[in-house]
Design a protein around this motif. Structure first.
Motif, PDB file in Angstrom:
ATOM      1  N   LEU A 723     -27.359   9.151  -0.207  1.00  0.00           N
ATOM      2  CA  LEU A 723     -27.774   8.168   0.793  1.00  0.00           C
ATOM      3  C   LEU A 723     -26.614   7.770   1.693  1.00  0.00           C
ATOM      4  O   LEU A 723     -26.807   7.491   2.878  1.00  0.00           O
ATOM      5  CB  LEU A 723     -28.365   6.935   0.105  1.00  0.00           C
ATOM      6  CG  LEU A 723     -29.661   7.158  -0.668  1.00  0.00           C
ATOM      7  CD1 LEU A 723     -30.161   5.847  -1.254  1.00  0.00           C
ATOM      8  CD2 LEU A 723     -30.738   7.772   0.226  1.00  0.00           C
ATOM      9  N   GLU A 725     -24.212   9.754   2.652  1.00  0.00           N
ATOM     10  CA  GLU A 725     -24.078  10.836   3.622  1.00  0.00           C
ATOM     11  C   GLU A 725     -25.169  10.738   4.689  1.00  0.00           C
ATOM     12  O   GLU A 725     -24.911  10.916   5.883  1.00  0.00           O
ATOM     13  CB  GLU A 725     -24.160  12.181   2.915  1.00  0.00           C
ATOM     14  CG  GLU A 725     -22.971  12.468   1.995  1.00  0.00           C
ATOM     15  CD  GLU A 725     -23.140  13.776   1.237  1.00  0.00           C
ATOM     16  OE1 GLU A 725     -24.163  14.466   1.489  1.00  0.00           O
ATOM     17  OE2 GLU A 725     -22.276  14.116   0.404  1.00  0.00           O
ATOM     18  N   GLN A 726     -26.379  10.441   4.256  1.00  0.00           N
ATOM     19  CA  GLN A 726     -27.476  10.322   5.210  1.00  0.00           C
ATOM     20  C   GLN A 726     -27.269   9.134   6.145  1.00  0.00           C
ATOM     21  O   GLN A 726     -27.566   9.220   7.342  1.00  0.00           O
ATOM     22  CB  GLN A 726     -28.806  10.188   4.460  1.00  0.00           C
ATOM     23  CG  GLN A 726     -29.206  11.449   3.720  1.00  0.00           C
ATOM     24  CD  GLN A 726     -30.480  11.254   2.902  1.00  0.00           C
ATOM     25  OE1 GLN A 726     -30.893  10.125   2.645  1.00  0.00           O
ATOM     26  NE2 GLN A 726     -31.090  12.359   2.492  1.00  0.00           N
ATOM     27  N   ARG A 727     -26.741   8.066   5.573  1.00  0.00           N
ATOM     28  CA  ARG A 727     -26.493   6.868   6.392  1.00  0.00           C
ATOM     29  C   ARG A 727     -25.466   7.174   7.484  1.00  0.00           C
ATOM     30  O   ARG A 727     -25.578   6.694   8.615  1.00  0.00           O
ATOM     31  CB  ARG A 727     -25.979   5.741   5.485  1.00  0.00           C
ATOM     32  CG  ARG A 727     -25.532   4.488   6.216  1.00  0.00           C
ATOM     33  CD  ARG A 727     -26.738   3.745   6.778  1.00  0.00           C
ATOM     34  NE  ARG A 727     -26.312   2.581   7.526  1.00  0.00           N
ATOM     35  CZ  ARG A 727     -26.030   2.584   8.816  1.00  0.00           C
ATOM     36  NH1 ARG A 727     -26.122   3.709   9.511  1.00  0.00           N
ATOM     37  NH2 ARG A 727     -25.667   1.478   9.429  1.00  0.00           N
ATOM     38  N   ILE A 730     -27.364   9.151  10.265  1.00  0.00           N
ATOM     39  CA  ILE A 730     -28.709   8.767  10.682  1.00  0.00           C
ATOM     40  C   ILE A 730     -28.792   8.380  12.146  1.00  0.00           C
ATOM     41  O   ILE A 730     -29.841   8.485  12.779  1.00  0.00           O
ATOM     42  CB  ILE A 730     -29.238   7.610   9.787  1.00  0.00           C
ATOM     43  CG1 ILE A 730     -30.768   7.604   9.784  1.00  0.00           C
ATOM     44  CG2 ILE A 730     -28.667   6.279  10.218  1.00  0.00           C
ATOM     45  CD1 ILE A 730     -31.388   8.795   9.103  1.00  0.00           C
ATOM     46  N   PHE A 744     -34.030   6.220   8.108  1.00  0.00           N
ATOM     47  CA  PHE A 744     -33.238   6.104   6.887  1.00  0.00           C
ATOM     48  C   PHE A 744     -34.123   5.659   5.716  1.00  0.00           C
ATOM     49  O   PHE A 744     -33.983   6.171   4.598  1.00  0.00           O
ATOM     50  CB  PHE A 744     -32.096   5.111   7.076  1.00  0.00           C
ATOM     51  CG  PHE A 744     -31.233   4.950   5.857  1.00  0.00           C
ATOM     52  CD1 PHE A 744     -30.329   5.945   5.492  1.00  0.00           C
ATOM     53  CD2 PHE A 744     -31.321   3.809   5.062  1.00  0.00           C
ATOM     54  CE1 PHE A 744     -29.533   5.807   4.359  1.00  0.00           C
ATOM     55  CE2 PHE A 744     -30.531   3.664   3.932  1.00  0.00           C
ATOM     56  CZ  PHE A 744     -29.634   4.671   3.585  1.00  0.00           C
ATOM     57  N   GLU A 747     -36.017   8.639   4.595  1.00  0.00           N
ATOM     58  CA  GLU A 747     -35.145   9.542   3.844  1.00  0.00           C
ATOM     59  C   GLU A 747     -34.842   8.979   2.454  1.00  0.00           C
ATOM     60  O   GLU A 747     -34.747   9.728   1.472  1.00  0.00           O
ATOM     61  CB  GLU A 747     -33.827   9.752   4.608  1.00  0.00           C
ATOM     62  CG  GLU A 747     -33.964  10.456   5.941  1.00  0.00           C
ATOM     63  CD  GLU A 747     -34.151  11.956   5.782  1.00  0.00           C
ATOM     64  OE1 GLU A 747     -34.115  12.438   4.633  1.00  0.00           O
ATOM     65  OE2 GLU A 747     -34.320  12.648   6.804  1.00  0.00           O
ATOM     66  N   THR A 748     -34.678   7.663   2.361  1.00  0.00           N
ATOM     67  CA  THR A 748     -34.377   7.031   1.077  1.00  0.00           C
ATOM     68  C   THR A 748     -35.541   7.197   0.101  1.00  0.00           C
ATOM     69  O   THR A 748     -35.337   7.482  -1.085  1.00  0.00           O
ATOM     70  CB  THR A 748     -34.077   5.531   1.290  1.00  0.00           C
ATOM     71  OG1 THR A 748     -32.957   5.404   2.165  1.00  0.00           O
ATOM     72  CG2 THR A 748     -33.750   4.841  -0.033  1.00  0.00           C
ATOM     73  N   ALA A 751     -35.614  10.863  -0.945  1.00  0.00           N
ATOM     74  CA  ALA A 751     -34.529  11.212  -1.858  1.00  0.00           C
ATOM     75  C   ALA A 751     -34.807  10.716  -3.273  1.00  0.00           C
ATOM     76  O   ALA A 751     -34.375  11.330  -4.256  1.00  0.00           O
ATOM     77  CB  ALA A 751     -33.210  10.638  -1.346  1.00  0.00           C
TER      78      ALA A 751
END
Length: 817
Positions: A723, A725-727, A730, A744, A747-748, A751
């Motif tokens: 998360l 890395e995604q943050r 984003i 986000f 995606e959370t 994930a």
């Protein structure tokens, strides 16, 4: 000190109460309540206490006289009931006033009782400096403990936690409740014992770390905390507003080193404006096209915005931030071979705080320090979520009403102003604004020297360690000795500040300014004559060098003068180059050209409206910080919910006998039992039977629990890393006109899907990998080790401009947008 105020002061107090009530009604201020409505109840309690003291001509025997009332309160109050009746509250305040005098030798002010009554009715109170907030917190804690609640009084540091618990102990003893403090120095067994007390004084960070450690405990008896019930927060606006999104982090040694490139020498060669630009608010720095070309020349063949160039691009941005934006003796100090972060809201060293690993390493490289070990986040907890874990929250501060709307919106808390025990006669002088910082500094030194020459004590408040030491040197050059209080010597904070009111004393401090310690005119051992002599000189003069980012911090520093009716004065010296003025263009306040025509010979701005314009810029800047903090919390809200789901399963495995073994048996049954014998590395259906034969049922259950807990914790750590890395990336979604926060969250959720399936798979594989030696297994040797290091990460929304932010800016520039 007598509680009887002169008629003039009582009339002024009454006018203040009426004025506040009218103001709140007139403006309908969100979250602000009228505390005066409890005044009649307080008056009745005080009258009863005074009558008893008059009848007995002494305070002796009050403990016996109040014992029956306190016993009645314990018996008559419904267990953990929601609200005190008027009669019960009056009885408690009557007892508290008598016992406070008998146990502490202090006569409680009517205003302190009013504050305690308001807090017991769930109102956050605002009280001026020196009005006795520590004692008010003890009154409220004792009341909650009487009715069976466990109370945590949250302080800002270990020193105050230990001091306040020890100081208030005699009062709690007469109430019949127990109290203890928890500090960093305590071991696990001592912590367990301390948390059993009815009232526990503990710093916010220390409590958060204990919550995190309990979350990763592997045996129920390792947990140190009791259920979180009632929370009383000192400096509540600092904790719930300024530091609400600071994540407390439990970390262990990283399983793999960060992928980075040594770019320190390259960054040192970059030139401002030509190779990089810094935004006006100094929160972001970015490479220019020329800087990008320089990087391409240094590392030919690497495309910075490609997947292969990501480590290089990230390393350059981080190193550039460390080199340009983070200033030694402002954002951090170097002490004992370590870079220690200075909290920008308190001016103190932020104990156990560090930047995310790449930035931490960049600062250490910049300063030539030994690099700290890289860490892997095992779990994290926002200060906001920690406080919201309590069933009931209240608190006190010197500036709570200023953020009443925020407290109402985000914590469902109301705030109310408590009038001063004595009328505040401090003189808040008009702000002095200068064209340049150098002219401002010269004026500050001249003002301090002029006051010092008369014997008036002076407190100079600065923004940073470097500034405090610079002013100390400037004053020394004028032959003025002064005490310096900053993050370098914060252990001496109480001792230095306590003497700041002595005749002719000059103290230079950062904004820490010893909050929690009174500045007594004449010093701590002042005689009445000594106090009067300093009062005759005008009391303490507070000189604030440049506005802080929040008007609340300015107000807190002003409040160091004028304690309990003492004379005093405060003045702010600003310059057009201060941070409060730097954001003027962003807020439409184009001041620099207009003020150039309105300067006196010393460089002082003579235009009357400039201070009001700076007021506006400062308010807007603070609002931006609040919005940034709220935005940061929104990104963590769903993660906090997911953590609760994981913790529920973890708690079941931890506390239910054989729960992990049953889980493995269920997994085995789901796979089907064919009676085959597995190899040590094969988690087949026969593995459990092999281990049961080798280890015995009891040991097998313990091993299964350890394995399952390890996998749960490991998968959660991996989830947080993913998360994170995604943050960081984003914001790129905004190029496609998508909402980054919505994306986000999506995606959370994605994930987290299959989280427990991954836990079960990993647990089966780990179980299959265990090797039996001498009828036992070595979990450590199998790699199932636990993390034990704690620190906090600095929490800023995009603290140095993430890689994706830089990419968006670059792409938009190339697209001509």
């Amino acid at each position: 000190m007598s509680n009887e105020a002169p008629k003039q002061q009582r009339r002024a107090k009454g006018k203040a109460l009426v004025g506040n009530k009218f103001k709140n009604w007139l403006f309908n201020a969100p979250g602000v309540v009228d505390t005066a409505k409890l005044g009649t109840l307080v008056d009745r309690a005080v009258a009863r206490a005074q009558q008893r003291e008059t009848e007995h001509h002494a305070v002796g025997g009050n403990a016996a006289a109040t014992a029956g009332i306190l016993a009645g309160l314990r018996r008559d109050l419904p267990a953990k009931s929601a609200e005190w009746s008027d009669a019960a509250l009056e009885d408690y305040l009557f007892c508290a006033r008598l016992l406070g005098k008998e146990s502490l030798g202090m006569e409680l002010f009517d205003t302190q009782l009013l504050a305690a009554a308001s807090m017991l009715r769930d109102t956050v109170v605002e009280m001026d400096t020196g009005e006795g907030k520590t004692l008010v917190g003890a009154l409220v804690a004792g009341a909650h403990a009487l009715r069976g609640h466990r109370v945590h009084v949250l302080t800002v540091n270990d020193y105050l936690a230990g001091r306040d618990a020890h100081w208030m102990a005699p009062f709690f003893k007469l109430l019949g409740v127990t109290a203890a403090s928890v500090t960093e120095a305590l071991g696990a067994a001592e912590r367990q014992q301390a948390y059993l007390a009815d009232i526990v004084y503990v710093s916010v960070n220390e409590l958060g770390f204990d919550v995190l450690r309990d979350r990763t405990s592997t045996e129920p008896e390792e947990s140190v905390l009791q259920p979180l019930d009632v929370c009383i927060v000192d400096e509540i606006d600092s904790v719930l507003v300024d530091e609400a999104t600071v994540p407390l982090v439990l970390a262990g040694r990283a399983r793999s080193e960060l992928q980075s490139v040594d770019v320190a020498a390259f960054v040192c060669e970059l030139r401002p404006d030509l190779d990089y630009t810094v935004e006006a608010d100094r929160r972001n720095v970015s490479l220019t096209d020329n800087g990008l070309r320089s990087a391409e020349v240094r590392w030919p063949g690497v495309e910075l915005y490609s997947a292969e160039g990501t480590p290089l691009f990230s390393s350059i941005n981080v190193a550039l931030h460390a080199q340009v934006l983070l200033q030694r003796d402002v954002d951090y100090i170097v002490r004992d071979g370590k870079a220690e972060i200075v909290s920008d809201s308190r001016g103190r060293v932020a104990a156990l705080q560090r930047w995310p690993d790449g930035l931490q390493a960049a600062v250490e490289t910049k300063e030539g320090l030994h690099k700290t070990e890289q860490g892997e986040v095992l779990d994290q907890l926002l200060v906001r979520d920690l406080v919201k874990s309590f069933a009931s929250v209240t608190g006190m501060s010197g500036t709570a009403v200023a953020v009443s709307e925020y407290l109402r919106t985000h914590y469902s808390l109301d705030a109310g102003r408590i009038p001063s025990h004595k009328l505040c006669i401090r003189e808040d002088r008009p702000e002095q604004i200068y064209a340049t910082a150098a002219q401002r500094d010269a004026a500050v030194v001249a003002a301090a020297a002029a006051a010092h020459s008369t014997g008036q004590p002076v407190l100079v408040g600065t923004h940073s360690v470097a500034a405090s030491e610079r002013f100390a040197a400037l004053l020394a050059a004028r032959g003025i000795d002064c005490q310096v209080l900053n993050a370098r010597n914060d252990s001496l904070e109480a001792e230095i500040v306590a003497q700041a009111g002595r005749r002719a004393a000059v103290t230079v401090s950062t904004q820490m300014a010893g909050r929690g310690t009174d500045i007594l005119l004449g010093g701590t051992v002042a005689t009445l004559a000594g106090h009067g002599a300093v009062a005759a000189l005008g009391g303490l003069l507070v000189i604030i060098v440049g506005r802080f980012y929040s008007p609340r911090l300015d107000a807190q520093l002003r409040g160091r003068a004028g304690r309990q009716g003492d004379p005093g004065a405060s003045v702010i010296f600003s310059s057009m180059g201060d941070p409060a003025a730097n954001g003027q263009e962003a807020h439409g306040l184009e001041l620099s050209d207009s003020v150039a025509r309105d300067l006196d010979d010393a460089g002082r701005v003579t235009r009357a409206d400039v201070s009001k314009l700076l007021d506006r810029a400062q308010r807007l800047a603070e609002q931006e910080r609040l919005e940034t903090a709220q935005n940061s919390w929104k990104y963590n809200e769903l993660i906090a919910y997911q953590r609760q789901v994981v913790l529920a399963e973890r708690d079941k495995i931890l506390r239910e006998d054989g729960a992990a073994l049953k889980a493995f048996e269920a997994l085995q049954d789901a796979d089907g039992v064919d009676g085959s014998v597995s190899t040590p590395r094969d988690p087949g259906p026969g593995r459990l039977q092999e281990l049961r034969s080798a280890l015995g049922a009891e040991r097998l259950a313990a091993v299964c629990k350890s394995v399952m807990l390890f996998e749960l914790d490991g998968q959660w750590s991996d989830h947080l890393a993913l998360l994170s890395e995604q943050r960081a990336a984003i914001h790129l979604r905004s190029l496609g006109r998508q909402n980054p926060l919505d994306e986000f969250r999506r995606e959370t959720i994605s994930a987290f899907d299959g989280f427990f399936d991954r836990v079960n798979k990993g647990a089966l594989e780990s179980l299959g990998a265990l090797e039996v030696v001498d009828r036992d297994v070595d979990l450590e040797a199998a790699g199932l080790r636990r993390g034990s290091t704690t620190w906090t990460y600095v929490a800023n929304e995009n603290p140095f401009g993430s890689q994706s932010d830089q990419a968006v800016k670059w792409l938009l520039k190339k697209m001509g947008r």
